[in-house]
Write a protein that holds these residues in place. Structure first.
Motif, mmCIF file in Angstrom:
data_model
loop_
_atom_site.group_PDB
_atom_site.id
_atom_site.type_symbol
_atom_site.label_atom_id
_atom_site.label_comp_id
_atom_site.label_asym_id
_atom_site.label_seq_id
_atom_site.Cartn_x
_atom_site.Cartn_y
_atom_site.Cartn_z
ATOM 1 N N MET A 146 0.825 -1.196 0.000
ATOM 2 C CA MET A 146 0.000 0.000 0.000
ATOM 3 C C MET A 146 0.874 1.267 0.000
ATOM 4 S SD MET A 146 -3.015 1.264 0.177
ATOM 5 C CE MET A 146 -4.010 2.546 0.792
ATOM 6 N N PHE A 147 1.863 1.284 0.886
ATOM 7 C CA PHE A 147 2.753 2.445 0.976
ATOM 8 C C PHE A 147 3.525 2.659 -0.322
ATOM 9 C CE2 PHE A 147 6.912 4.285 2.074
ATOM 10 C CZ PHE A 147 6.476 5.518 2.539
ATOM 11 N N LYS A 148 3.959 1.545 -0.958
ATOM 12 C CA LYS A 148 4.705 1.643 -2.206
ATOM 13 C C LYS A 148 3.845 2.242 -3.320
ATOM 14 C CE LYS A 148 8.094 -1.983 -1.467
ATOM 15 N NZ LYS A 148 8.685 -3.214 -1.978
ATOM 16 N N LYS A 149 2.548 1.913 -3.334
ATOM 17 C CA LYS A 149 1.645 2.472 -4.349
ATOM 18 C C LYS A 149 1.476 3.977 -4.152
ATOM 19 C CE LYS A 149 -1.089 -1.603 -5.388
ATOM 20 N NZ LYS A 149 -2.427 -2.192 -5.445
ATOM 21 N N ILE A 150 1.343 4.402 -2.907
ATOM 22 C CA ILE A 150 1.205 5.830 -2.611
ATOM 23 C C ILE A 150 2.490 6.561 -2.999
ATOM 24 C CG2 ILE A 150 0.975 7.532 -0.756
ATOM 25 C CD1 ILE A 150 -0.890 5.532 0.653
ATOM 26 N N LEU A 151 3.631 5.983 -2.624
ATOM 27 C CA LEU A 151 4.918 6.583 -2.952
ATOM 28 C C LEU A 151 5.113 6.675 -4.464
ATOM 29 C CD1 LEU A 151 7.506 7.742 -1.767
ATOM 30 C CD2 LEU A 151 8.454 5.439 -1.775
ATOM 31 N N LYS A 152 4.715 5.634 -5.168
ATOM 32 C CA LYS A 152 4.821 5.618 -6.631
ATOM 33 C C LYS A 152 3.923 6.706 -7.241
ATOM 34 C CE LYS A 152 4.423 2.508 -10.592
ATOM 35 N NZ LYS A 152 4.053 1.161 -11.030
ATOM 36 N N GLY A 153 2.714 6.859 -6.709
ATOM 37 C CA GLY A 153 1.801 7.897 -7.197
ATOM 38 C C GLY A 153 2.344 9.294 -6.969
ATOM 39 N N VAL A 154 2.905 9.524 -5.787
ATOM 40 C CA VAL A 154 3.493 10.834 -5.467
ATOM 41 C C VAL A 154 4.677 11.105 -6.387
ATOM 42 C CG1 VAL A 154 4.758 12.115 -3.692
ATOM 43 C CG2 VAL A 154 2.692 10.854 -3.075
ATOM 44 N N LEU A 155 5.505 10.110 -6.618
ATOM 45 C CA LEU A 155 6.656 10.260 -7.497
ATOM 46 C C LEU A 155 6.221 10.606 -8.924
ATOM 47 C CD1 LEU A 155 9.711 10.093 -7.806
ATOM 48 C CD2 LEU A 155 9.451 7.664 -8.310
ATOM 49 N N ILE A 156 5.185 9.963 -9.423
ATOM 50 C CA ILE A 156 4.668 10.244 -10.768
ATOM 51 C C ILE A 156 4.170 11.684 -10.860
ATOM 52 C CG2 ILE A 156 2.793 9.704 -12.384
ATOM 53 C CD1 ILE A 156 3.167 6.741 -11.571
ATOM 54 N N VAL A 157 3.476 12.144 -9.829
ATOM 55 C CA VAL A 157 2.981 13.528 -9.821
ATOM 56 C C VAL A 157 4.150 14.510 -9.868
ATOM 57 C CG1 VAL A 157 1.816 15.262 -8.402
ATOM 58 C CG2 VAL A 157 0.796 13.001 -8.685
ATOM 59 N N PHE A 158 5.184 14.292 -9.079
ATOM 60 C CA PHE A 158 6.343 15.186 -9.079
ATOM 61 C C PHE A 158 7.052 15.191 -10.436
ATOM 62 C CE2 PHE A 158 6.283 14.954 -4.342
ATOM 63 C CZ PHE A 158 6.185 16.317 -4.131
ATOM 64 N N VAL A 159 7.181 14.025 -11.052
ATOM 65 C CA VAL A 159 7.823 13.951 -12.371
ATOM 66 C C VAL A 159 6.991 14.711 -13.399
ATOM 67 C CG1 VAL A 159 8.447 12.388 -14.265
ATOM 68 C CG2 VAL A 159 9.081 11.825 -11.902
ATOM 69 N N LEU A 160 5.678 14.556 -13.364
ATOM 70 C CA LEU A 160 4.810 15.276 -14.297
ATOM 71 C C LEU A 160 4.904 16.784 -14.097
ATOM 72 C CD1 LEU A 160 1.601 13.047 -14.366
ATOM 73 C CD2 LEU A 160 3.209 13.445 -16.235
ATOM 74 N N LEU A 161 4.894 17.226 -12.849
ATOM 75 C CA LEU A 161 5.022 18.661 -12.572
ATOM 76 C C LEU A 161 6.360 19.191 -13.065
ATOM 77 C CD1 LEU A 161 3.444 18.929 -9.014
ATOM 78 C CD2 LEU A 161 2.489 19.772 -11.162
ATOM 79 N N PHE A 162 7.414 18.422 -12.907
ATOM 80 C CA PHE A 162 8.730 18.838 -13.382
ATOM 81 C C PHE A 162 8.745 18.962 -14.901
ATOM 82 C CE2 PHE A 162 12.949 17.708 -15.015
ATOM 83 C CZ PHE A 162 13.682 18.757 -14.496
ATOM 84 N N VAL A 163 8.198 17.969 -15.591
ATOM 85 C CA VAL A 163 8.176 17.992 -17.058
ATOM 86 C C VAL A 163 7.333 19.156 -17.562
ATOM 87 C CG1 VAL A 163 7.406 16.723 -19.112
ATOM 88 C CG2 VAL A 163 8.657 15.538 -17.300
ATOM 89 N N ILE A 164 6.179 19.394 -16.956
ATOM 90 C CA ILE A 164 5.335 20.521 -17.346
ATOM 91 C C ILE A 164 6.073 21.834 -17.106
ATOM 92 C CG2 ILE A 164 3.233 21.802 -16.748
ATOM 93 C CD1 ILE A 164 1.916 19.047 -16.219
#
Length: 117
Positions: free
Chosen positions: A1-19
């Motif tokens: 469960m924690f890994k899924k949340i961490l993965k989701g947060v990481l994806i959001v940060f990567v998307l914000l960086f790319v944008i």
């Protein structure tokens, strides 16, 4: 469960960086010292210190400029009811009274931007 949340947060940060890579500031900002301006003689100073703002978009409205977190004065009054409007390539160079300008916070119709010098 924690890994899924961490993965989701990481994806959001990567998307914000790319944008963020594709978002450009709507203006160029620099601190200049002008030895030849008319204000030099009027104010009786050796040179006038100015904040030069140049629009990089078609319609830029500047509502507020705060220098050194409000600790420096700007020789110009701005507000939402009295904005400074610039077209692409136009510049605005108000005089400031900062001994050592370190930061400019500028509120515009495109958002709020902070510049360091």
């Amino acid at each position: 469960m924690f890994k899924k949340i961490l993965k989701g947060v990481l994806i959001v940060f990567v998307l914000l960086f790319v944008i963020g890579l594709f978002i450009d500031d709507p203006m160029e900002v620099e601190s200049i010292t002008d030895f030849n301006s008319p204000e030099v003689n009027i104010l009786g100073i050796g040179a006038s210190k100015k904040l030069k703002i140049t629009s990089k978009i078609d319609e830029l409205e500047i509502y507020e400029i705060k220098l050194n977190k409000g600790n420096c004065k700007l020789h110009y009054v701005l507000s939402k009811s009295n904005p400074k409007k610039l077209k692409y390539g136009q510049s605005f160079s108000p005089i400031h009274f900062c001994e050592n300008l370190k930061q400019a916070e500028i509120k515009t119709n495109e958002g709020d931007f902070t510049y360091s010098f």
